[in-house]
Design a protein around this motif. Structure first.
Motif, mmCIF file in Angstrom:
data_model
loop_
_atom_site.group_PDB
_atom_site.id
_atom_site.type_symbol
_atom_site.label_atom_id
_atom_site.label_comp_id
_atom_site.label_asym_id
_atom_site.label_seq_id
_atom_site.Cartn_x
_atom_site.Cartn_y
_atom_site.Cartn_z
ATOM 1 N N VAL A 82 33.106 36.898 36.612
ATOM 2 C CA VAL A 82 32.470 35.901 36.863
ATOM 3 C C VAL A 82 33.863 34.696 36.927
ATOM 4 O O VAL A 82 34.492 33.900 36.471
ATOM 5 C CB VAL A 82 31.409 34.867 36.060
ATOM 6 C CG1 VAL A 82 30.852 33.967 36.782
ATOM 7 C CG2 VAL A 82 30.564 36.380 36.368
ATOM 8 N N GLU A 83 34.329 33.942 38.729
ATOM 9 C CA GLU A 83 34.996 32.794 38.305
ATOM 10 C C GLU A 83 34.245 31.927 39.328
ATOM 11 O O GLU A 83 33.954 31.852 40.221
ATOM 12 C CB GLU A 83 36.611 33.833 39.392
ATOM 13 C CG GLU A 83 36.964 32.606 39.391
ATOM 14 C CD GLU A 83 38.097 33.720 40.231
ATOM 15 O OE1 GLU A 83 39.082 34.514 39.302
ATOM 16 O OE2 GLU A 83 38.342 33.089 41.408
ATOM 17 N N ILE A 84 34.585 30.785 38.845
ATOM 18 C CA ILE A 84 33.747 29.494 39.002
ATOM 19 C C ILE A 84 35.321 28.690 39.131
ATOM 20 O O ILE A 84 35.410 28.490 38.695
ATOM 21 C CB ILE A 84 33.012 29.332 38.505
ATOM 22 C CG1 ILE A 84 31.915 30.184 37.396
ATOM 23 C CG2 ILE A 84 32.380 27.590 38.506
ATOM 24 C CD1 ILE A 84 31.235 30.274 35.940
ATOM 25 N N LYS A 85 35.153 27.605 40.447
ATOM 26 C CA LYS A 85 35.818 27.067 41.151
ATOM 27 C C LYS A 85 35.246 25.536 40.740
ATOM 28 O O LYS A 85 34.241 25.479 41.205
ATOM 29 C CB LYS A 85 36.255 27.167 42.943
ATOM 30 C CG LYS A 85 37.090 28.185 42.409
ATOM 31 C CD LYS A 85 37.436 27.781 43.958
ATOM 32 C CE LYS A 85 38.611 28.992 44.738
ATOM 33 N NZ LYS A 85 38.810 29.476 45.979
ATOM 34 N N VAL A 131 36.879 30.806 34.348
ATOM 35 C CA VAL A 131 36.608 32.272 34.116
ATOM 36 C C VAL A 131 35.803 33.289 32.713
ATOM 37 O O VAL A 131 36.130 32.645 31.947
ATOM 38 C CB VAL A 131 37.548 33.692 33.912
ATOM 39 C CG1 VAL A 131 37.622 35.180 34.134
ATOM 40 C CG2 VAL A 131 39.149 32.976 35.398
ATOM 41 N N ILE A 132 34.313 33.648 32.836
ATOM 42 C CA ILE A 132 33.485 34.581 31.644
ATOM 43 C C ILE A 132 33.933 36.017 32.308
ATOM 44 O O ILE A 132 33.937 36.515 33.061
ATOM 45 C CB ILE A 132 32.296 33.827 32.171
ATOM 46 C CG1 ILE A 132 32.477 32.479 32.165
ATOM 47 C CG2 ILE A 132 31.422 34.456 31.419
ATOM 48 C CD1 ILE A 132 31.085 32.070 32.705
ATOM 49 N N VAL A 188 30.850 30.036 43.054
ATOM 50 C CA VAL A 188 30.853 31.341 41.896
ATOM 51 C C VAL A 188 31.663 32.064 42.548
ATOM 52 O O VAL A 188 31.304 33.030 44.339
ATOM 53 C CB VAL A 188 29.459 31.614 41.200
ATOM 54 C CG1 VAL A 188 28.453 32.398 42.092
ATOM 55 C CG2 VAL A 188 30.285 31.977 40.167
ATOM 56 N N GLU A 189 32.218 33.417 42.027
ATOM 57 C CA GLU A 189 32.640 34.218 43.016
ATOM 58 C C GLU A 189 32.408 35.786 41.747
ATOM 59 O O GLU A 189 33.210 35.387 40.674
ATOM 60 C CB GLU A 189 34.219 34.329 43.656
ATOM 61 C CG GLU A 189 34.082 34.733 44.535
ATOM 62 C CD GLU A 189 35.891 34.638 45.139
ATOM 63 O OE1 GLU A 189 36.871 35.811 44.680
ATOM 64 O OE2 GLU A 189 36.262 33.724 45.154
ATOM 65 N N ILE A 190 32.152 36.602 42.119
ATOM 66 C CA ILE A 190 32.089 37.873 40.896
ATOM 67 C C ILE A 190 32.764 39.086 41.405
ATOM 68 O O ILE A 190 32.055 39.768 42.596
ATOM 69 C CB ILE A 190 30.416 38.089 40.960
ATOM 70 C CG1 ILE A 190 29.826 36.953 40.114
ATOM 71 C CG2 ILE A 190 29.975 39.114 39.206
ATOM 72 C CD1 ILE A 190 28.656 36.608 39.996
#
Ligand SMILES: Nc1ncnc2c1ncn2[C@@H]1O[C@H](COP(=O)(O)OP(=O)(O)OP(=O)(O)O)[C@@H](O)[C@H]1O
Ligand SMILES: [Mg+2]
Length: 306
Positions: free
Chosen positions: A261-264, A239-240, A254-256
């Motif tokens: 910003v959430e990256i699996k 998570v950024i 990625v999901e924003i």
């Protein structure tokens, strides 16, 4: 050390409204193996069957079906030998203490019940271990909840049993006393095999080597907290938090949302390297960056969902 095969217990309860009896399968064909020296956690919603399982293992109630053995002894056929191997805190355990006796007198009373007639040294040792020296001669009706828990645990440990069943041992006690008891258990009980039932998932994760999630009398998940986490998510989340979310749109999975910003990813190291590259090249200000794994709470929710 503890083996449970097809353990089942059904209670009948009167339904006053409909004037008939109803059956409740409290424990429904449970199978478990618990190794020597292990702290094994039992978690599950209210009424899941944790206490009933512990009570059957402790010889307090009889099973309808199935078998259990503790330290090699059959729990039903060799109940006496099983009891000699056990220390138990189950149900409303502090009520089992005698409130009109002092802490020390309680320990003496329970030692005598167990035919330990020469237990003075052991009693002093336990009073010391649990920090109850100053209040040893006070009536326990004057004890705080934490002190009663400590005394109940001291009673359970009188004959230094290799196995302990602890049903919500820290429920209702303050963080300082919990901390002391957890440390004491970690330091002093390393060789003991322990079953620990609790609703406090932090406590369970901190203390237990393996856990089972019980729901409606059945085991729905079993494993170490680490194994269960891997089963629930075969990835980790990075998570950024940043105002420049646009810079990350091209990363896989990625999901924003707003400035998050959430990256699996299954390869955290590589993904982090990629992120560092973007941050350096585009000179982005990052407020926060963290890696997330599922919590025991999420595992619990997933396990009890129907
Ligand atoms: N003596 C009894 N008579 C009738 N029903 C009982 C009895 N003891 C337990 N039950 C029922 O068996 C089921 C399992 O109860 P149990 O106390 O084992 O659950 P638990 O997992 O320990 O729950 P909690 O988290 O609330 O302590 C519940 O539906 C409970 O109402
Ligand atoms: Mg219970």
């Amino acid at each position: 050390m503890i083996v449970i095969n097809n353990l089942t217990k059904t209670f009948t309860r009167k339904n006053k409204k409909e004037k008939k009896k109803e059956k409740i399968v409290a424990v429904d064909h449970i199978n478990l193996k618990i190794n020597k020296g292990e702290i094994f956690g039992l978690i599950g919603p209210n009424g899941a069957g944790k206490t009933t399982t512990i009570k059957m293992l402790s010889t307090l109630i009889l099973p309808d079906e199935g078998s259990m053995s503790v330290n090699g002894f059959d729990v039903v056929k060799d109940a006496e030998k099983v009891r000699n191997n056990l220390g138990v805190l189950a149900g409303e355990f502090t009520r089992a203490l005698y409130w009109r006796l002092s802490g020390k007198q309680n320990l003496k009373f329970f030692a005598n019940l167990r035919n330990m007639w020469d237990a003075d040294e052991r009693i002093d040792e336990l009073i010391e271990l649990f920090g109850l020296k100053e209040q040893e001669n006070e009536l326990i009706m004057k004890y705080s909840t934490g002190m009663k828990h400590k005394l109940a645990l001291a009673v359970a440990l009188l004959n230094d049993p290799p196995i302990l069943f602890l049903d919500e041992p820290l429920t209702g006690i303050d963080p300082v006393t919990s901390f002391q008891l957890k440390n004491l258990i970690k330091d002093e009980f390393q060789d003991k095999t322990i079953i620990w039932a609790s609703h406090n998932l932090y406590e369970i994760e901190e203390m237990c080597d393996r856990i089972a999630l019980i729901n409606d009398g059945k085991i729905v998940l079993e494993g170490s907290p680490e194994e269960l986490k891997k089963k629930l998510w075969d990835y980790e989340k990075i998570v950024i938090v940043t105002d420049n979310t646009d810079a990350f749109t091209n990363i896989n999975d990625v999901e924003i949302k707003n400035n998050v910003v959430e990256i699996k990813t299954k390869d955290v190291t590589n993904t982090l390297l990629g992120i560092t590259n973007i941050v350096q090249k585009k000179n982005i200000r990052v407020e926060e960056i963290k890696t997330l794994r599922p919590t025991l709470e999420e595992i619990f929710m997933a396990g009890v969902k129907k």
